[in-house]
Design a protein around this motif. Structure first.
Motif, short mmCIF file in Angstrom:
data_model
loop_
_atom_site.label_atom_id
_atom_site.label_comp_id
_atom_site.label_asym_id
_atom_site.label_seq_id
_atom_site.Cartn_x
_atom_site.Cartn_y
_atom_site.Cartn_z
N ASP A 18 -5.55 2.10 -4.18
CA ASP A 18 -6.69 1.73 -3.76
C ASP A 18 -7.48 2.85 -2.77
OD1 ASP A 18 -4.93 1.20 -1.52
OD2 ASP A 18 -6.00 -0.74 -0.96
N ARG A 19 -6.56 3.80 -2.91
CA ARG A 19 -7.00 5.20 -1.98
C ARG A 19 -6.51 6.43 -2.84
NH1 ARG A 19 -3.55 5.84 3.27
NH2 ARG A 19 -3.42 3.66 3.66
N ASP A 64 -11.06 -0.80 5.43
CA ASP A 64 -12.15 -0.74 3.98
C ASP A 64 -12.87 -1.94 3.92
OD1 ASP A 64 -10.59 -1.92 1.19
OD2 ASP A 64 -9.34 -1.65 2.94
N SER A 94 0.78 -1.33 0.17
CA SER A 94 0.03 0.06 -0.02
C SER A 94 0.99 1.45 0.14
CB SER A 94 -1.00 0.04 1.27
OG SER A 94 -2.06 1.00 1.07
N HIS A 140 -9.62 5.42 1.21
CA HIS A 140 -10.27 4.39 0.65
C HIS A 140 -11.76 4.63 0.39
CE1 HIS A 140 -7.12 1.95 2.46
NE2 HIS A 140 -6.75 1.84 1.39
#
Length: 330
Positions: free
Chosen positions: A237-238, A301, A97, A322
């Motif tokens: 993903d964010r 999330d 991430s 997210h």
């Protein structure tokens, strides 16, 4: 109680906490646990130099248990979520991430969602109690590279927004030298968006290195009036926004803005937004003043998505960026 999986999969310093041996054990346990339920296991990754190492080890473990494996290459986590849902199958993203390249991690998805806590516990038990179990020679899974998943995701995103009126200038993007670098140029070009793209030249080491969602000042200090910065993390993903002077627009603010737009479009089912216990009280008051409900759940999330599915919500997310539009994707 889980020992390996955290709120966002397995994560650790590469070759110290997250080793090829652990990745192979995990792949083997995943193959054993899901064999017969899913017909293949799709592995994606971000741009870290250790991605190939972990990918190969996981694939060997899964194939040795009898699971067919496909390599999707470097694509954003939302792309794999879309593909596993579309194909009704299993996948994993190799990414840590927002963390730097010294870390890597593994997130396991099934049909567009991170797997449940219960599944994670069962997989951990297999790793701990019986680390390896190999199928007979005739049952060994096949491993192959599949290059079209990225293009399928690009086509899906472009199809969603090609009729929308989108800004053609004033956008500056920080791609964190991560997975978004493989798709954003093609998406923006197809939609007619002319943006200044930065942080899209990964070299395996520079992911999240002074850039990305944790470093809004990287863009914010260089923005001119009228410009807006879009910040991604390593696996995209964010997403956060930043304004001139490094004024951060976080996930709570973005959900607030989108809630009003979705009400006007008739999309916000139940006039409800799902967030976590970490969301700002001001966000809740903002929604309440507009007769909307903030439904809080625990941090992660995956728990936001579980709550949305349970309540029928279509908008949810976390302060970190997210954000889930469930009528579009998971």
């Amino acid at each position: 109680m889980k020992k390996l999986f955290g709120t966002d999969g397995i994560r650790g310093v590469i070759n110290e906490e997250l080793t090829p041996e652990l990745a192979m054990k995990l792949g083997n346990a995943i193959g054993r646990y899901y064999l017969g339920k899913y017909n293949r296991f799709i592995i994606a990754k971000d741009t870290r130099n250790s991605g190939d190492l972990i990918e190969s080890a996981m694939a060997a473990g899964a194939a040795s248990a009898g699971m067919n494996v496909e390599f999707a290459g470097v694509i954003p986590t939302p792309a794999l979520a879309y593909i596993t849902k579309k194909e009704n199958t299993l996948g994993a993203v190799i990414s840590a991430s927002h963390n730097p390249a010294v870390y890597n991690g593994i997130k396991v998805l099934a049909k567009g969602m991170k797997i449940s806590d219960e599944d994670e516990v069962e997989i951990e038990n297999l790793i701990i109690d019986n680390p390896y179990h190999y199928t007979v020679f005739s049952g060994v899974g096949k491993i192959r590279q599949v290059d079209h998943y990225r293009d399928e995701y690009i086509d899906y995103v472009v199809g969603l927004y090609k009729r929308e009126k989108l800004p053609s200038k004033g956008i500056v993007v920080d791609g964190a030298n991560g997975a978004i670098s493989t798709v954003i140029s093609m998406v923006y070009e197809s939609l007619g968006i002319k943006a200044d793209l930065r942080g899209i030249k990964p070299n395996g080491i520079n992911i999240n290195d002074g850039c990305g969602s944790l470093f809004p000042e990287y863009l914010g200090n260089s923005l001119d009036q009228g410009q807006i910065g879009v910040l991604f993390d390593g696996d995209a993903d964010r997403c956060l926004f930043v304004l001139p002077g490094s004024r951060l627009i976080d996930g709570d603010m973005l959900m607030a803005l989108n809630s009003i737009k979705m009400v006007s479009q008739g999309r916000l089912k139940g006039n409800r937004v799902v967030a976590t216990v970490m969301s700002n009280l001001g966000f809740e008051k903002y929604l309440t003043s507009r007769n909307l409900v903030l439904d809080r759940t625990k941090v992660g999330d995956k728990y936001v998505l579980e709550r949305m599915l349970k309540t029928g919500g279509v908008l949810g997310g976390e302060q970190s960026g997210h954000i889930i539009f469930l009528d579009r994707s998971s």
